[in-house]
Design a protein around this motif. Structure first.
Motif, PDB file in Angstrom:
ATOM      1  N   ILE A  15       0.838  -1.203   0.000  1.00 53.93           N
ATOM      2  CA  ILE A  15       0.000   0.000   0.000  1.00 53.93           C
ATOM      3  C   ILE A  15       0.868   1.247   0.000  1.00 53.93           C
ATOM      4  O   ILE A  15       0.619   2.194  -0.758  1.00 53.93           O
ATOM      5  CB  ILE A  15      -0.965   0.001   1.207  1.00 53.93           C
ATOM      6  N   LEU A  19       0.939   4.138  -2.874  1.00 54.62           N
ATOM      7  CA  LEU A  19       0.724   5.558  -2.603  1.00 54.62           C
ATOM      8  C   LEU A  19       1.889   6.404  -3.102  1.00 54.62           C
ATOM      9  O   LEU A  19       1.689   7.462  -3.715  1.00 54.62           O
ATOM     10  CB  LEU A  19       0.510   5.785  -1.108  1.00 54.62           C
ATOM     11  N   LYS A  32       2.661  10.273   4.460  1.00 55.62           N
ATOM     12  CA  LYS A  32       1.889   9.226   5.129  1.00 55.62           C
ATOM     13  C   LYS A  32       1.956   9.416   6.642  1.00 55.62           C
ATOM     14  O   LYS A  32       3.018   9.640   7.190  1.00 55.62           O
ATOM     15  CB  LYS A  32       2.421   7.858   4.738  1.00 55.62           C
ATOM     16  N   ALA A  54      -6.912  12.711   3.245  1.00 53.19           N
ATOM     17  CA  ALA A  54      -7.589  11.460   2.941  1.00 53.19           C
ATOM     18  C   ALA A  54      -7.311  10.482   4.079  1.00 53.19           C
ATOM     19  O   ALA A  54      -6.343  10.643   4.825  1.00 53.19           O
ATOM     20  CB  ALA A  54      -7.101  10.878   1.618  1.00 53.19           C
ATOM     21  N   LEU A  56      -7.143   6.231   4.852  1.00 54.83           N
ATOM     22  CA  LEU A  56      -7.112   4.882   4.301  1.00 54.83           C
ATOM     23  C   LEU A  56      -7.142   3.884   5.448  1.00 54.83           C
ATOM     24  O   LEU A  56      -6.369   4.005   6.395  1.00 54.83           O
ATOM     25  CB  LEU A  56      -5.834   4.690   3.475  1.00 54.83           C
ATOM     26  N   ARG A  77     -16.643  10.240   6.727  1.00 54.99           N
ATOM     27  CA  ARG A  77     -17.914  10.542   6.059  1.00 54.99           C
ATOM     28  C   ARG A  77     -18.497  11.861   6.536  1.00 54.99           C
ATOM     29  O   ARG A  77     -18.885  12.713   5.735  1.00 54.99           O
ATOM     30  CB  ARG A  77     -18.917   9.404   6.289  1.00 54.99           C
ATOM     31  N   PRO A  82     -11.980  12.333   1.967  1.00 56.60           N
ATOM     32  CA  PRO A  82     -11.938  11.143   1.102  1.00 56.60           C
ATOM     33  C   PRO A  82     -11.481   9.918   1.899  1.00 56.60           C
ATOM     34  O   PRO A  82     -10.526   9.986   2.673  1.00 56.60           O
ATOM     35  CB  PRO A  82     -10.931  11.523   0.025  1.00 56.60           C
ATOM     36  N   TYR A  83     -12.167   8.814   1.685  1.00 56.71           N
ATOM     37  CA  TYR A  83     -11.933   7.585   2.449  1.00 56.71           C
ATOM     38  C   TYR A  83     -11.690   6.442   1.482  1.00 56.71           C
ATOM     39  O   TYR A  83     -12.423   6.272   0.512  1.00 56.71           O
ATOM     40  CB  TYR A  83     -13.177   7.289   3.302  1.00 56.71           C
ATOM     41  N   PHE A  84     -10.665   5.671   1.753  1.00 59.49           N
ATOM     42  CA  PHE A  84     -10.357   4.501   0.941  1.00 59.49           C
ATOM     43  C   PHE A  84     -10.285   3.305   1.877  1.00 59.49           C
ATOM     44  O   PHE A  84      -9.425   3.243   2.750  1.00 59.49           O
ATOM     45  CB  PHE A  84      -9.037   4.691   0.207  1.00 59.49           C
ATOM     46  N   GLY A  85     -11.206   2.376   1.727  1.00 64.05           N
ATOM     47  CA  GLY A  85     -11.225   1.173   2.545  1.00 64.05           C
ATOM     48  C   GLY A  85     -10.843  -0.027   1.703  1.00 64.05           C
ATOM     49  O   GLY A  85     -11.437  -0.264   0.659  1.00 64.05           O
ATOM     50  N   ILE A  86      -9.838  -0.752   2.139  1.00 67.12           N
ATOM     51  CA  ILE A  86      -9.378  -1.940   1.425  1.00 67.12           C
ATOM     52  C   ILE A  86      -9.808  -3.162   2.238  1.00 67.12           C
ATOM     53  O   ILE A  86      -9.503  -3.258   3.425  1.00 67.12           O
ATOM     54  CB  ILE A  86      -7.849  -1.920   1.242  1.00 67.12           C
ATOM     55  N   ILE A  90     -13.335  -1.372   3.828  1.00 65.62           N
ATOM     56  CA  ILE A  90     -14.628  -1.058   3.214  1.00 65.62           C
ATOM     57  C   ILE A  90     -15.770  -1.659   4.041  1.00 65.62           C
ATOM     58  O   ILE A  90     -16.845  -1.076   4.141  1.00 65.62           O
ATOM     59  CB  ILE A  90     -14.686  -1.472   1.725  1.00 65.62           C
TER      60      ILE A  90
END
Length: 178
Positions: A15, A19, A32, A54, A56, A77, A82-86, A90
């Motif tokens: 990850i 990035l 980061k 953001a 993550l 939210r 901005p949200y990134f769920g892996i 998620i």
């Protein structure tokens, strides 16, 4: 990045490399910030997350740190970050949405089992389910909750048939997707 293993340099190596390379491709320096999810058991996430461009939440397994990640997903939210769920990330966002917007406080995942927030009656089932059936090498495979078969995720592309006239079918412009 909010995770369980942020103290282990190589735990999220793919990850961090993605990035970095994404930043290079876009001519930006990606800074980061590593945050251990469990810190939010005792502390408000806002001071840690305010100012982040953001958030993550990477993959992981199990219940440890899950409630804190759900709280972080809610912070993102509600604050339009901005949200990134892996993988598990998620799942945390879905659970947060169901709890907050639909008012189902017991929403959870089969991965975590049943606990004080979740019970087995029909009014508060989990909203994330184990993958129970799939085709492998042309054969149908079935699993039960107690099986020792690893994580509940599907890897790779697979054919999916969407319900006709559903919102997702309209978004994709098709009922058959991969």
């Amino acid at each position: 990045m909010v995770g369980k293993y942020t103290g282990l340099n190589d735990a999220y190596k793919s990850i961090t490399k993605a990035l970095t390379h994404g930043g290079i491709a876009n001519r930006v320096d990606v800074e980061k910030k590593w945050i251990q999810a469990e810190v939010f058991e005792e502390e408000d996430p806002a001071p840690y997350l305010s100012g982040c461009h953001a958030i993550l939440i990477p993959g992981g397994f199990g219940k440890r740190g899950a409630e804190e990640k759900i709280e972080v997903a809610g912070f993102a939210r509600k604050n339009l970050v901005p949200y990134f769920g892996i993988f598990l990330g998620i799942q945390m966002a879905v659970i947060e949405l169901v709890r907050d917007l639909l008012g189902i406080d017991s929403a959870g995942s089969e991965e975590f089992g049943l606990d004080e927030k979740q019970n087995s009656d029909e009014e508060s089932p989990p909203v994330i389910f184990y993958l129970k059936k799939w085709i492998q090498d042309g054969e149908k495979v079935t699993r039960e909750i107690g099986d020792d078969m690893g994580a509940p995720m599907r890897l790779g592309a697979y054919p999916a048939e969407l319900m006709n006239e559903s919102l997702v079918a309209k978004i994709y412009g098709n009922t058959k997707i991969s």
